[in-house]
Design a protein around this motif. Structure first.
Motif, short mmCIF file in Angstrom:
data_model
loop_
_atom_site.label_atom_id
_atom_site.label_comp_id
_atom_site.label_asym_id
_atom_site.label_seq_id
_atom_site.Cartn_x
_atom_site.Cartn_y
_atom_site.Cartn_z
N SER A 25 -8.88 21.83 2.41
CA SER A 25 -9.08 20.57 1.88
C SER A 25 -7.75 19.86 1.59
N LEU A 26 -7.89 18.50 1.69
CA LEU A 26 -6.59 17.76 1.17
C LEU A 26 -7.33 16.32 0.57
N ARG A 27 -6.66 15.80 -0.43
CA ARG A 27 -7.11 14.38 -0.87
C ARG A 27 -5.87 13.58 -0.65
N LEU A 28 -6.04 12.39 -0.08
CA LEU A 28 -5.10 11.42 0.18
C LEU A 28 -5.43 10.15 -0.62
N SER A 29 -4.53 9.69 -1.08
CA SER A 29 -4.60 8.52 -2.14
C SER A 29 -3.77 7.19 -1.62
N CYS A 30 -4.45 6.16 -1.82
CA CYS A 30 -3.71 5.04 -1.37
C CYS A 30 -3.69 3.82 -2.44
N ALA A 31 -2.58 3.65 -3.34
CA ALA A 31 -2.32 2.80 -4.24
C ALA A 31 -2.01 1.34 -3.81
N ALA A 32 -2.81 0.36 -4.08
CA ALA A 32 -2.56 -0.98 -3.63
C ALA A 32 -1.91 -1.74 -4.78
N SER A 33 -1.23 -2.73 -4.54
CA SER A 33 -0.63 -3.53 -5.62
C SER A 33 -0.33 -4.78 -4.99
N LEU A 57 1.00 -1.31 0.00
CA LEU A 57 0.03 0.06 0.03
C LEU A 57 0.80 1.28 -0.01
N GLN A 58 0.61 2.05 -0.89
CA GLN A 58 1.41 3.43 -1.06
C GLN A 58 0.40 4.47 -0.85
N ALA A 59 0.67 5.27 0.25
CA ALA A 59 -0.21 6.39 0.51
C ALA A 59 0.43 7.70 0.00
N SER A 60 -0.33 8.74 -0.42
CA SER A 60 0.16 9.78 -0.74
C SER A 60 -0.67 11.06 -0.47
N GLY A 61 -0.38 12.41 -0.56
CA GLY A 61 -1.19 13.26 -0.44
C GLY A 61 -1.33 14.36 0.65
N GLY A 62 -0.54 13.62 1.65
CA GLY A 62 -0.33 14.57 3.02
C GLY A 62 0.17 15.99 2.62
N GLY A 63 0.19 16.83 3.73
CA GLY A 63 0.74 17.99 3.76
C GLY A 63 0.23 19.08 4.64
N LEU A 64 0.68 20.15 4.49
CA LEU A 64 0.41 21.34 5.19
C LEU A 64 -0.90 22.16 4.85
N VAL A 65 -1.95 22.43 5.59
CA VAL A 65 -3.12 23.19 5.15
C VAL A 65 -3.62 24.02 6.35
N GLN A 66 -4.10 25.04 5.88
CA GLN A 66 -4.81 25.85 6.96
C GLN A 66 -6.07 25.43 7.60
N ALA A 67 -6.81 25.76 8.76
CA ALA A 67 -7.86 25.16 9.20
C ALA A 67 -9.00 25.67 8.07
N GLY A 68 -9.94 24.86 7.71
CA GLY A 68 -11.06 25.26 6.84
C GLY A 68 -10.72 24.48 5.39
#
Length: 114
Positions: A16-24, A3-14
């Motif tokens: 949005s972010l999208r996380l992805s998890c690629a399975a192989s 499982l490879q997760a990605s998409g995290g980061g720093l964001v201000q309150a309010g």
């Protein structure tokens, strides 16, 4: 299963972010995919899960703000996070449960500033 997760980061309150998890690897038709998180100094907690039939479940703290979805053809699971709060700050992990076994991906850091 990897499982490879990605998409995290720093964001201000309010924000949005999208996380992805690629399975192989050996992906079963019947499985449960999920996102879990570990806030600083706390234990791992469930965020959301989705079954292979599309049934979803959410932690009460994220219901109405987060949406879990998948793309079966690409073996990818997503977590759309809206209206983020500082208390959503955590390392987010992707997890797969199939055939009686559990697989974890590496974590991706999400930091929400106030």
């Amino acid at each position: 299963v990897q499982l490879q997760a990605s998409g995290g980061g720093l964001v201000q309150a309010g924000g949005s972010l999208r996380l992805s998890c690629a399975a192989s690897g050996s992906i079963y038709v019947e499985n449960v995919m999920g996102w879990y998180r570990q806030p600083p100094g706390k234990q791992v907690e469930l965020v959301a899960t989705i079954t292979s039939s599309g049934f979803t479940d959410y932690a009460g703290s994220v219901k109405g703000r987060f949406t879990i979805s998948d793309n079966i053809d690409e073996n990818t699971v997503y977590l759309d996070m809206n209206s983020l709060k500082p208390e959503d700050t955590a390392v987010y992990y992707c997890r797969a449960d199939q055939n009686g076994r559990t697989y974890w991906g590496q974590g991706t850091q999400v930091t929400v500033s106030s």
